[in-house]
Write a protein that holds these residues in place. Structure first.
Motif, PDB file in Angstrom:
ATOM      1  N   SER B  11       0.847  -1.374  -0.111  1.00 37.24           N
ATOM      2  CA  SER B  11       0.019   0.096   0.013  1.00 37.24           C
ATOM      3  C   SER B  11       0.796   1.394   0.068  1.00 37.24           C
ATOM      4  O   SER B  11       1.901   1.332   0.825  1.00 37.24           O
ATOM      5  CB  SER B  11      -0.979  -0.022   1.113  1.00 37.24           C
ATOM      6  OG  SER B  11      -1.113   1.282   1.344  1.00 37.24           O
ATOM      7  N   ALA B  30     -11.240   5.513   4.706  1.00 34.38           N
ATOM      8  CA  ALA B  30     -10.467   4.212   4.970  1.00 34.38           C
ATOM      9  C   ALA B  30      -9.941   3.755   3.342  1.00 34.38           C
ATOM     10  O   ALA B  30     -10.359   4.264   2.397  1.00 34.38           O
ATOM     11  CB  ALA B  30     -11.418   3.003   5.385  1.00 34.38           C
ATOM     12  N   GLU B  31      -8.547   3.213   3.816  1.00 31.16           N
ATOM     13  CA  GLU B  31      -7.978   2.926   2.364  1.00 31.16           C
ATOM     14  C   GLU B  31      -8.631   1.593   2.240  1.00 31.16           C
ATOM     15  O   GLU B  31      -8.662   0.655   2.783  1.00 31.16           O
ATOM     16  CB  GLU B  31      -6.477   2.946   2.516  1.00 31.16           C
ATOM     17  CG  GLU B  31      -5.791   2.659   1.224  1.00 31.16           C
ATOM     18  CD  GLU B  31      -4.538   2.270   1.288  1.00 31.16           C
ATOM     19  OE1 GLU B  31      -3.976   1.773   2.398  1.00 31.16           O
ATOM     20  OE2 GLU B  31      -3.786   2.288   0.155  1.00 31.16           O
ATOM     21  N   ASN B  32      -8.796   1.256   0.483  1.00 31.73           N
ATOM     22  CA  ASN B  32      -9.310  -0.138   0.279  1.00 31.73           C
ATOM     23  C   ASN B  32      -8.191  -0.337  -1.008  1.00 31.73           C
ATOM     24  O   ASN B  32      -8.545  -0.134  -2.066  1.00 31.73           O
ATOM     25  CB  ASN B  32     -10.694   0.145   0.049  1.00 31.73           C
ATOM     26  CG  ASN B  32     -11.059  -1.369  -0.828  1.00 31.73           C
ATOM     27  OD1 ASN B  32     -10.251  -2.505  -0.551  1.00 31.73           O
ATOM     28  ND2 ASN B  32     -11.947  -1.079  -1.795  1.00 31.73           N
ATOM     29  N   ASP B  34      -7.477  -3.183  -1.912  1.00 29.04           N
ATOM     30  CA  ASP B  34      -7.467  -4.408  -2.536  1.00 29.04           C
ATOM     31  C   ASP B  34      -8.705  -4.699  -3.468  1.00 29.04           C
ATOM     32  O   ASP B  34      -9.280  -5.792  -3.682  1.00 29.04           O
ATOM     33  CB  ASP B  34      -7.807  -5.409  -1.081  1.00 29.04           C
ATOM     34  CG  ASP B  34      -6.649  -5.419  -0.255  1.00 29.04           C
ATOM     35  OD1 ASP B  34      -5.627  -5.171  -0.528  1.00 29.04           O
ATOM     36  OD2 ASP B  34      -7.215  -5.464   1.085  1.00 29.04           O
ATOM     37  N   ALA B  35      -8.566  -3.788  -4.314  1.00 33.07           N
ATOM     38  CA  ALA B  35      -9.414  -3.821  -5.465  1.00 33.07           C
ATOM     39  C   ALA B  35      -8.793  -3.848  -6.953  1.00 33.07           C
ATOM     40  O   ALA B  35      -7.557  -3.322  -6.930  1.00 33.07           O
ATOM     41  CB  ALA B  35     -10.342  -2.773  -5.844  1.00 33.07           C
ATOM     42  N   ASP B  90     -10.161  -8.257  -5.707  1.00 33.79           N
ATOM     43  CA  ASP B  90      -8.778  -8.475  -5.634  1.00 33.79           C
ATOM     44  C   ASP B  90      -8.001  -9.657  -5.899  1.00 33.79           C
ATOM     45  O   ASP B  90      -8.672 -10.748  -5.431  1.00 33.79           O
ATOM     46  CB  ASP B  90      -8.315  -8.039  -4.013  1.00 33.79           C
ATOM     47  CG  ASP B  90      -6.963  -8.170  -3.620  1.00 33.79           C
ATOM     48  OD1 ASP B  90      -6.035  -7.919  -4.821  1.00 33.79           O
ATOM     49  OD2 ASP B  90      -6.450  -8.761  -2.535  1.00 33.79           O
ATOM     50  N   THR B 119      -4.500   3.558  -5.687  1.00 37.35           N
ATOM     51  CA  THR B 119      -5.285   2.897  -4.590  1.00 37.35           C
ATOM     52  C   THR B 119      -6.720   3.723  -4.575  1.00 37.35           C
ATOM     53  O   THR B 119      -6.888   4.564  -5.276  1.00 37.35           O
ATOM     54  CB  THR B 119      -4.282   3.200  -3.208  1.00 37.35           C
ATOM     55  OG1 THR B 119      -4.726   2.424  -2.289  1.00 37.35           O
ATOM     56  CG2 THR B 119      -4.290   4.540  -2.697  1.00 37.35           C
ATOM     57  N   ARG B 122     -12.054   5.118   0.580  1.00 30.92           N
ATOM     58  CA  ARG B 122     -13.311   4.890   0.624  1.00 30.92           C
ATOM     59  C   ARG B 122     -13.844   5.865   1.661  1.00 30.92           C
ATOM     60  O   ARG B 122     -13.802   5.884   2.734  1.00 30.92           O
ATOM     61  CB  ARG B 122     -13.852   3.730   0.952  1.00 30.92           C
ATOM     62  CG  ARG B 122     -15.378   3.564   1.064  1.00 30.92           C
ATOM     63  CD  ARG B 122     -15.705   1.923   0.967  1.00 30.92           C
ATOM     64  NE  ARG B 122     -15.610   1.412  -0.572  1.00 30.92           N
ATOM     65  CZ  ARG B 122     -15.723   0.271  -0.890  1.00 30.92           C
ATOM     66  NH1 ARG B 122     -16.240  -0.695   0.087  1.00 30.92           N
ATOM     67  NH2 ARG B 122     -15.459  -0.034  -2.047  1.00 30.92           N
ATOM     68  N   ASP B 177     -15.842   6.050  -3.877  1.00 34.52           N
ATOM     69  CA  ASP B 177     -14.655   5.572  -4.005  1.00 34.52           C
ATOM     70  C   ASP B 177     -13.842   6.451  -4.545  1.00 34.52           C
ATOM     71  O   ASP B 177     -14.413   6.894  -5.784  1.00 34.52           O
ATOM     72  CB  ASP B 177     -14.851   4.078  -4.644  1.00 34.52           C
ATOM     73  CG  ASP B 177     -15.223   3.037  -3.825  1.00 34.52           C
ATOM     74  OD1 ASP B 177     -15.067   3.242  -2.407  1.00 34.52           O
ATOM     75  OD2 ASP B 177     -15.298   1.890  -4.250  1.00 34.52           O
TER      76      ASP B 177
END
Lengths: 96, 197
Positions: B11, B30-32, B34-35, B90, B119, B122, B177
């Motif tokens: 990340s 929040a960081e996501n 994993d997409a 992901d 990245t 959200r 997003d």
């Protein structure tokens, strides 16, 4: 804030765009034979009018497409937006 | 993030040691990371090509500017008249790329895995729209930007893709997003953290 109506994305802040300068400039035929003055005229000389100006713009931070804008250089009012392959429109009551 | 034989992707916020969730004043950030993300380009005017894409990944590409379509587990975001971003689970981006490459082989088109280019932040909650409006020139009123809408625009001078994935009427409030280039992630995270107040 100056809003430019991208023909695809709609009205967006001017900072999303890159101005590509004067539109409808044709590369002269026989570029290897014309003299320096004619070449310089094609390369550098622009109208810089006080009034209607036909420009190319690119939506650099959006859809990244080029398009044409007719802008009044006095008021920054945008009078028309049209596609790259379209002829410049007439603006009623105005002359460039 | 990424998969296969390459080293595990990190990340861009890895240096925050997992402190990548902030909840304050009706806003959650929040960081996501994993997409999976796949960039797809081709001729939207070619019905045969569109049908080939539909057959390969079972999602209809959005045709209207600034919109998206969703067929779980895939989403398709409109980026330009000839460009889309497919968002997938992901680790599944390799399969999506392989399916698309098979489908577009006979066409003038391109498929690129862009998973690690960006990245995702959200942002959700009742205050999310006001927070975005601090750094974004878009009209973010719900009647102008709502569920499923997409925009490539500037947020605090960073070029982002904005996508509303949950309706305002939802219990958690609207969810946005924000796809940010990884080189801008630390900067934009700092800006958002400060803007939340």
């Amino acid at each position: 804030m100056l809003l430019i109506p991208c023909p695809w994305c709609g009205e967006r802040d001017v900072h999303e765009f890159h101005c590509g300068g004067e539109a409808h400039i044709t590369r002269p035929a026989g570029a290897d034979t014309i003299d320096d003055a004619a070449w310089a005229d094609y390369l550098f000389m622009r109208q810089n009018p006080k009034g209607l100006y036909y420009e190319r713009w690119n939506h650099a931070h959006g859809c990244r497409k080029w398009f044409h804008v007719v802008r009044d250089t006095v008021s920054d009012q945008i009078l028309a937006v049209y596609q790259m392959d379209e002829a410049p429109p007439d603006i009623p009551g105005r002359s460039s | 993030m990424g998969s296969g034989s390459m080293a595990d992707a990190r990340s861009p916020l890895a240096h925050l040691d997992g402190a990548t969730v902030i909840e304050r004043d009706g806003v959650r950030l929040a960081e996501n990371p994993d997409a999976g993300k796949v960039n797809l380009r081709g001729d939207a005017g070619d019905a045969v090509w569109l049908a080939a894409i539909q057959a390969a990944v079972e999602i209809d590409l959005p045709q209207a500017p600034n919109t998206s379509t969703e067929t779980p587990p895939l989403s398709a975001l409109w980026l330009a008249p000839d460009e889309w971003m497919l968002v997938c689970a992901d680790g599944s981006e390799g399969d999506v790329v392989a399916s698309l490459e098979g489908a577009v082989a006979e066409f003038h088109a391109s498929v690129v895995d862009v998973t690690d280019a960006r990245t995702v932040f959200r942002l959700s909650g009742a205050g999310a729209r006001n927070l975005l409006a601090k750094g974004c020139a878009l009209d973010l009123h719900p009647r102008a930007f709502g569920l499923g809408d997409v925009a490539q625009t500037m947020l605090a001078k960073a070029a982002v893709i904005l996508h509303q994935t949950t309706d305002d009427a939802d219990e958690a409030g609207p969810v946005f997003d924000i796809y940010v280039p990884r080189s801008f992630a630390d900067y934009l995270w700092s800006w958002l953290t400060d803007a939340i107040g």
